[in-house]
Design a protein around this motif. Structure first.
Motif, mmCIF file in Angstrom:
data_model
loop_
_atom_site.group_PDB
_atom_site.id
_atom_site.type_symbol
_atom_site.label_atom_id
_atom_site.label_comp_id
_atom_site.label_asym_id
_atom_site.label_seq_id
_atom_site.Cartn_x
_atom_site.Cartn_y
_atom_site.Cartn_z
ATOM 1 N N GLY A 169 2.902 -2.768 35.385
ATOM 2 C CA GLY A 169 4.197 -3.445 35.333
ATOM 3 C C GLY A 169 4.001 -4.893 34.748
ATOM 4 N N ALA A 170 5.184 -5.137 33.836
ATOM 5 C CA ALA A 170 5.359 -6.623 33.556
ATOM 6 C C ALA A 170 6.062 -7.355 34.294
ATOM 7 C CB ALA A 170 6.043 -6.497 32.056
ATOM 8 N N SER A 171 6.148 -8.639 34.241
ATOM 9 C CA SER A 171 6.961 -9.408 35.047
ATOM 10 C C SER A 171 8.329 -9.132 35.220
ATOM 11 C CB SER A 171 6.699 -10.798 34.600
ATOM 12 O OG SER A 171 7.519 -11.876 35.348
ATOM 13 N N GLY A 172 9.087 -8.891 36.491
ATOM 14 C CA GLY A 172 10.484 -8.742 36.713
ATOM 15 C C GLY A 172 10.660 -7.310 37.049
ATOM 16 N N TRP A 173 9.513 -6.387 37.084
ATOM 17 C CA TRP A 173 9.953 -5.145 37.600
ATOM 18 C C TRP A 173 9.432 -4.843 38.870
ATOM 19 C CZ3 TRP A 173 12.076 -1.196 34.921
ATOM 20 C CH2 TRP A 173 12.146 -1.291 33.681
ATOM 21 N N GLN A 174 10.457 -4.216 39.645
ATOM 22 C CA GLN A 174 9.932 -3.784 41.179
ATOM 23 C C GLN A 174 9.404 -2.440 40.984
ATOM 24 O OE1 GLN A 174 10.502 -5.150 44.191
ATOM 25 N NE2 GLN A 174 11.527 -6.861 43.330
ATOM 26 N N LEU A 175 8.101 -2.248 41.249
ATOM 27 C CA LEU A 175 7.327 -1.139 41.185
ATOM 28 C C LEU A 175 7.252 -0.450 42.787
ATOM 29 C CD1 LEU A 175 4.446 -2.149 38.644
ATOM 30 C CD2 LEU A 175 6.494 -0.903 38.213
ATOM 31 N N CYS A 176 7.790 0.885 42.909
ATOM 32 C CA CYS A 176 7.901 1.503 44.127
ATOM 33 C C CYS A 176 7.227 2.924 44.382
ATOM 34 C CB CYS A 176 9.401 1.545 44.533
ATOM 35 S SG CYS A 176 10.386 0.082 43.937
ATOM 36 N N PHE A 177 6.843 3.304 45.621
ATOM 37 C CA PHE A 177 6.302 4.512 45.642
ATOM 38 C C PHE A 177 5.135 4.644 45.057
ATOM 39 C CE2 PHE A 177 10.656 5.075 46.333
ATOM 40 C CZ PHE A 177 11.003 5.309 47.517
ATOM 41 N N THR A 178 3.847 4.110 45.658
ATOM 42 C CA THR A 178 2.533 4.274 45.332
ATOM 43 C C THR A 178 1.707 4.691 46.157
ATOM 44 O OG1 THR A 178 0.678 3.209 44.049
ATOM 45 C CG2 THR A 178 2.176 1.833 45.638
ATOM 46 N N ALA A 179 0.885 5.751 45.861
ATOM 47 C CA ALA A 179 -0.324 6.387 46.687
ATOM 48 C C ALA A 179 -1.523 5.625 46.573
ATOM 49 C CB ALA A 179 -0.507 7.764 46.510
ATOM 50 N N ASP A 180 -1.820 5.012 45.295
ATOM 51 C CA ASP A 180 -3.166 4.233 45.187
ATOM 52 C C ASP A 180 -2.962 2.723 44.527
ATOM 53 O OD1 ASP A 180 -2.078 4.544 42.686
ATOM 54 O OD2 ASP A 180 -3.558 5.865 41.867
ATOM 55 N N GLY A 181 -1.537 2.112 44.818
ATOM 56 C CA GLY A 181 -1.571 0.865 44.402
ATOM 57 C C GLY A 181 -1.819 0.476 42.963
#
Length: 286
Positions: A169-181
């Motif tokens: 993800g680039a700056s500014g994105w909210q990244l959600c729901f991960t199993a491995d990071g």
């Protein structure tokens, strides 16, 4: 006293058909009506994958109906319409990798856009993702938590991990729901006057999976941010130069044409010359 002779004349085959003509017309008319009804589309439904008029497993009609129950109007749009929706409308783009360059440029200027379905563009970082990379990894499904500050993601509470994700993800994105990071099932970016969300796996909004875990809550909160939603399912040949659907593409044309042909045939049958009794060529008996 001279006996009177009575001659019994049996009706000919033509006369029998003539007498039965009203019954034949009724039967033919009923058959045509049944055939026409069978060909008519059911209440405007279709079988477009992830389409809001598709009630089957691969459609998205259930999600559209729930949005409408919450006061959000949902309508299908063409490529041309997708590039001109107003700022008070959330544009949903299904299968964005199919967009032509001209459509992509127009869509990128919309205020609220939700991209759904990156199944065909994994391993790439297209411009419309603003720095995200789509990815695919086969793995066992497991429950994941939001792990981000997105309101839509936190209302969903949990999702089942998917093979289709976004990463880097680039700056500014909210990244959600991960199993491995590293790979995420949802991404969101909010700026003044501009909102973007990405649901990489279109299965999450399809009828057959919308009730799994938090799929419905995520879709409703990501898409239902405005009172109006424009739903654009991209096809491989979409472009801004395409004309709007014409009459010959209407699903009602074939059954209507069939009914018209049937009506003409029935009218011809009704106006047909009545059968004539054949004469023996001699003088009638006295």
């Amino acid at each position: 006293m001279k006996a009177t002779q009575v001659q019994i004349v049996s009706p000919t085959a033509r006369e029998r058909v003539s007498a039965a003509r009203p019954a034949i017309m009724i039967v033919v008319f009923l058959l045509l009506v049944c055939i026409g009804i069978a060909f008519l589309p059911r209440a405007g439904f279709d079988s477009t994958p992830v389409g809001i008029r598709n009630p089957l497993g691969d459609g998205a009609r259930a999600l559209a109906q729930v949005l409408e129950r919450h006061g959000v109007s949902v309508r299908e749009v063409s490529a041309r319409e997708a590039t001109t929706v107003d700022e008070d409308t959330t544009l949903v783009v299904v299968f964005p990798s199919r967009m032509s360059p001209s459509v992509r440029a127009g869509v990128s200027t919309r205020a609220n856009v939700v991209y759904i379905g990156l199944e065909q563009e994994y391993g790439s970082s297209p411009s419309y993702l603003d720095g995200l990379t789509s990815s695919r990894a086969w793995k066992d499904p497991e429950r994941t938590s939001p792990g981000c500050s997105s309101e839509a993601a936190n209302r969903a509470r949990s999702l089942t991990s998917s093979n289709y994700t976004v990463s880097n993800g680039a700056s500014g994105w909210q990244l959600c729901f991960t199993a491995d990071g590293q790979e995420y099932a949802y991404a969101e970016r909010s700026e003044p006057g501009r909102f973007r969300a990405v649901i990489p796996d279109s299965l999450r909004v399809r009828n057959r999976a919308i009730l799994d875990e938090g799929n419905a809550a995520l879709a409703l909160n990501a898409i239902g941010r405005t009172d109006k939603v424009a739903w654009y399912v991209v096809t491989s040949d979409d472009s801004m130069s395409q004309e709007d659907p014409v009459l010959t593409e209407s699903p009602y044309l074939a059954p209507t044409f069939l009914m018209v042909i049937g009506a003409v045939l029935l009218a011809s049958l009704a106006r047909g010359a009545p059968a004539r009794r054949g004469s023996g060529g001699g003088n009638p008996r006295r």
